[in-house]
Design a protein around this motif. Structure first.
Motif, PDB file in Angstrom:
ATOM      1  N   UNK A 146      61.201 -31.640   4.630  1.00 18.09           N
ATOM      2  CA  UNK A 146      62.008 -30.616   3.985  1.00 18.09           C
ATOM      3  C   UNK A 146      62.751 -31.244   2.809  1.00 18.09           C
ATOM      4  N   UNK A 147      62.847 -30.486   1.751  1.00 17.96           N
ATOM      5  CA  UNK A 147      63.620 -30.971   0.610  1.00 17.96           C
ATOM      6  C   UNK A 147      62.856 -31.861  -0.339  1.00 17.96           C
ATOM      7  N   UNK A 148      61.543 -31.986  -0.186  1.00 20.39           N
ATOM      8  CA  UNK A 148      60.743 -32.791  -1.105  1.00 20.39           C
ATOM      9  C   UNK A 148      59.739 -31.885  -1.795  1.00 20.39           C
ATOM     10  N   UNK A 149      59.708 -31.981  -3.124  1.00 21.40           N
ATOM     11  CA  UNK A 149      58.820 -31.125  -3.895  1.00 21.40           C
ATOM     12  C   UNK A 149      58.254 -31.916  -5.074  1.00 21.40           C
ATOM     13  N   UNK A 150      56.999 -31.672  -5.386  1.00 14.98           N
ATOM     14  CA  UNK A 150      56.334 -32.253  -6.555  1.00 14.98           C
ATOM     15  C   UNK A 150      55.974 -31.109  -7.499  1.00 14.98           C
ATOM     16  N   UNK A 151      56.470 -31.171  -8.730  1.00 14.04           N
ATOM     17  CA  UNK A 151      56.328 -30.049  -9.655  1.00 14.04           C
ATOM     18  C   UNK A 151      56.068 -30.566 -11.064  1.00 14.04           C
ATOM     19  N   UNK A 152      55.308 -29.816 -11.834  1.00 10.54           N
ATOM     20  CA  UNK A 152      55.125 -30.156 -13.248  1.00 10.54           C
ATOM     21  C   UNK A 152      56.362 -29.756 -14.040  1.00 10.54           C
ATOM     22  N   UNK A 153      56.812 -30.663 -14.889  1.00 11.17           N
ATOM     23  CA  UNK A 153      57.897 -30.356 -15.827  1.00 11.17           C
ATOM     24  C   UNK A 153      57.573 -31.053 -17.146  1.00 11.17           C
ATOM     25  N   UNK A 154      57.239 -30.243 -18.128  1.00  7.84           N
ATOM     26  CA  UNK A 154      56.938 -30.738 -19.468  1.00  7.84           C
ATOM     27  C   UNK A 154      58.241 -30.704 -20.264  1.00  7.84           C
ATOM     28  N   UNK A 155      58.667 -31.849 -20.785  1.00 12.29           N
ATOM     29  CA  UNK A 155      59.928 -31.893 -21.538  1.00 12.29           C
ATOM     30  C   UNK A 155      59.913 -30.946 -22.732  1.00 12.29           C
ATOM     31  N   UNK A 156      58.736 -30.631 -23.237  1.00 16.15           N
ATOM     32  CA  UNK A 156      58.645 -29.708 -24.371  1.00 16.15           C
ATOM     33  C   UNK A 156      58.940 -28.262 -23.945  1.00 16.15           C
ATOM     34  N   UNK A 157      58.805 -27.991 -22.633  1.00 11.88           N
ATOM     35  CA  UNK A 157      59.004 -26.629 -22.147  1.00 11.88           C
ATOM     36  C   UNK A 157      59.805 -26.622 -20.838  1.00 11.88           C
ATOM     37  N   UNK A 158      61.017 -27.143 -20.847  1.00 12.41           N
ATOM     38  CA  UNK A 158      61.802 -27.188 -19.601  1.00 12.41           C
ATOM     39  C   UNK A 158      62.161 -25.810 -19.078  1.00 12.41           C
ATOM     40  N   UNK A 159      62.167 -24.816 -19.977  1.00 10.33           N
ATOM     41  CA  UNK A 159      62.549 -23.469 -19.547  1.00 10.33           C
ATOM     42  C   UNK A 159      61.559 -22.907 -18.527  1.00 10.33           C
ATOM     43  N   UNK A 160      60.291 -23.328 -18.590  1.00  9.62           N
ATOM     44  CA  UNK A 160      59.304 -22.852 -17.614  1.00  9.62           C
ATOM     45  C   UNK A 160      59.678 -23.334 -16.215  1.00  9.62           C
ATOM     46  N   UNK A 161      60.103 -24.577 -16.100  1.00  7.15           N
ATOM     47  CA  UNK A 161      60.547 -25.128 -14.820  1.00  7.15           C
ATOM     48  C   UNK A 161      61.799 -24.409 -14.340  1.00  7.15           C
ATOM     49  N   UNK A 162      62.755 -24.203 -15.230  1.00  6.45           N
ATOM     50  CA  UNK A 162      64.034 -23.609 -14.843  1.00  6.45           C
ATOM     51  C   UNK A 162      63.891 -22.135 -14.481  1.00  6.45           C
ATOM     52  N   UNK A 163      63.047 -21.414 -15.200  1.00  8.95           N
ATOM     53  CA  UNK A 163      62.854 -19.991 -14.892  1.00  8.95           C
ATOM     54  C   UNK A 163      62.237 -19.795 -13.513  1.00  8.95           C
ATOM     55  N   UNK A 164      61.424 -20.751 -13.097  1.00 10.45           N
ATOM     56  CA  UNK A 164      60.740 -20.623 -11.805  1.00 10.45           C
ATOM     57  C   UNK A 164      61.677 -20.863 -10.625  1.00 10.45           C
ATOM     58  N   UNK A 165      62.863 -21.407 -10.870  1.00 10.28           N
ATOM     59  CA  UNK A 165      63.814 -21.709  -9.788  1.00 10.28           C
ATOM     60  C   UNK A 165      65.246 -21.435 -10.264  1.00 10.28           C
ATOM     61  N   UNK A 166      65.560 -20.175 -10.543  1.00 12.83           N
ATOM     62  CA  UNK A 166      66.868 -19.838 -11.122  1.00 12.83           C
ATOM     63  C   UNK A 166      68.053 -20.112 -10.213  1.00 12.83           C
ATOM     64  N   UNK A 167      67.831 -20.143  -8.906  1.00 17.75           N
ATOM     65  CA  UNK A 167      68.956 -20.324  -7.980  1.00 17.75           C
ATOM     66  C   UNK A 167      69.136 -21.777  -7.552  1.00 17.75           C
ATOM     67  N   UNK A 168      68.273 -22.677  -8.013  1.00 20.60           N
ATOM     68  CA  UNK A 168      68.350 -24.068  -7.567  1.00 20.60           C
ATOM     69  C   UNK A 168      69.464 -24.823  -8.297  1.00 20.60           C
TER      70      UNK A 168
END
Length: 250
Positions: A146-168
């Motif tokens: 629990x609490x471990x996640x592997x996710x793509x995060x492109x520094x050129x598009x951080x908003x894509x990562x943030x939009x996918x987890x607005x409550x984190x």
């Protein structure tokens, strides 16, 4: 030099003094050297007394024109080893905290943070690194953790990562040996700004090995516009340049 973090006073003290490192005076980019640590991660590297395992390194299947900055995320760089050992020496930096790692590469620092008591660790990098990160997670028996996640995060598009987890929420952002070219400075800083805009109380801890003075100066100058530099810990590098850890907060 060995520094130890005191979470009660939110400060560092020098446990084992060493000679001061000589700063780089040239703007010339040093060639990326081979690893200075003779580690195979088959049981010879431990975190909190437990081996941290990595799958055997594989040659990149991508052609040179497909690679991004040499696909350096397929290697374990010195900063990841040093950051993990710094966290091990000062577990109060991660214990009970929500940790986000940028440019996780092979996953050493992020997996180490989880071993050291992080409540949650999200390991991020470009897409070509994700299969290797998932392999490392499984190899260490953390596939169901629990609490471990592997996710793509492109520094050129951080908003894509943030939009996918607005409550984190994240308390701590880690980055180890991730900026060695001038062209990487602006995307990294902008990604950190976007992440910390959504997490204004987060600390940013960067382990950086100096390879070119102009890159280091550009990174620090760019960060100074949005972040307060709280600590800068410089250590000796036996070969060339120097290693340093930097802690920054909004």
């Amino acid at each position: 030099s060995v520094f130890v973090f005191d979470p009660d006073t939110h400060s560092w003290h020098l446990e084992q003094p060493d000679q001061a490192a000589t700063s780089l005076e040239s703007d010339t980019l040093l060639a990326l050297p081979g690893p200075q640590f003779n580690l195979s991660f088959d049981g010879d590297f431990t975190v909190n007394g437990v081996p941290l395992l990595l799958p055997a390194a594989k040659p990149t299947p991508r052609s040179q024109h497909e690679q991004l900055h040499g696909d350096t995320g397929r290697s374990v760089w010195e900063g990841a080893v040093l950051l993990t050992k710094l966290l091990e020496k000062s577990p109060g930096l991660v214990a009970g905290r929500e940790v986000l790692e940028l440019g996780a590469g092979r996953g050493v620092a992020g997996l180490g943070a989880l071993r050291l008591g992080a409540r949650r660790a999200v390991l991020t990098d470009l897409g070509y690194c994700l299969d290797g990160l998932h392999e490392a997670v499984e190899l260490n028996g953390l596939g169901q953790a629990e609490g471990l996640e592997v996710v793509e995060l492109d520094w050129q598009r951080p908003e894509a990562f943030l939009r996918a987890r607005p409550a984190e929420h994240f308390d701590l952002v880690l980055a180890a040996d991730v900026v060695w070219l001038l062209e990487l400075v602006a995307p990294l800083v902008e990604a950190l700004q976007a992440i910390c805009k959504e997490n204004p109380d987060a600390d940013v801890l960067v382990m950086h090995r100096s390879r070119a003075a102009n890159v280091e100066e550009a990174f620090l100058a760019s960060m100074a516009g949005s972040f307060e530099l709280l600590w800068e810990l410089r250590g000796r590098d036996a070969s060339q340049g120097q290693g340093q850890g930097q802690g920054q907060g909004q």
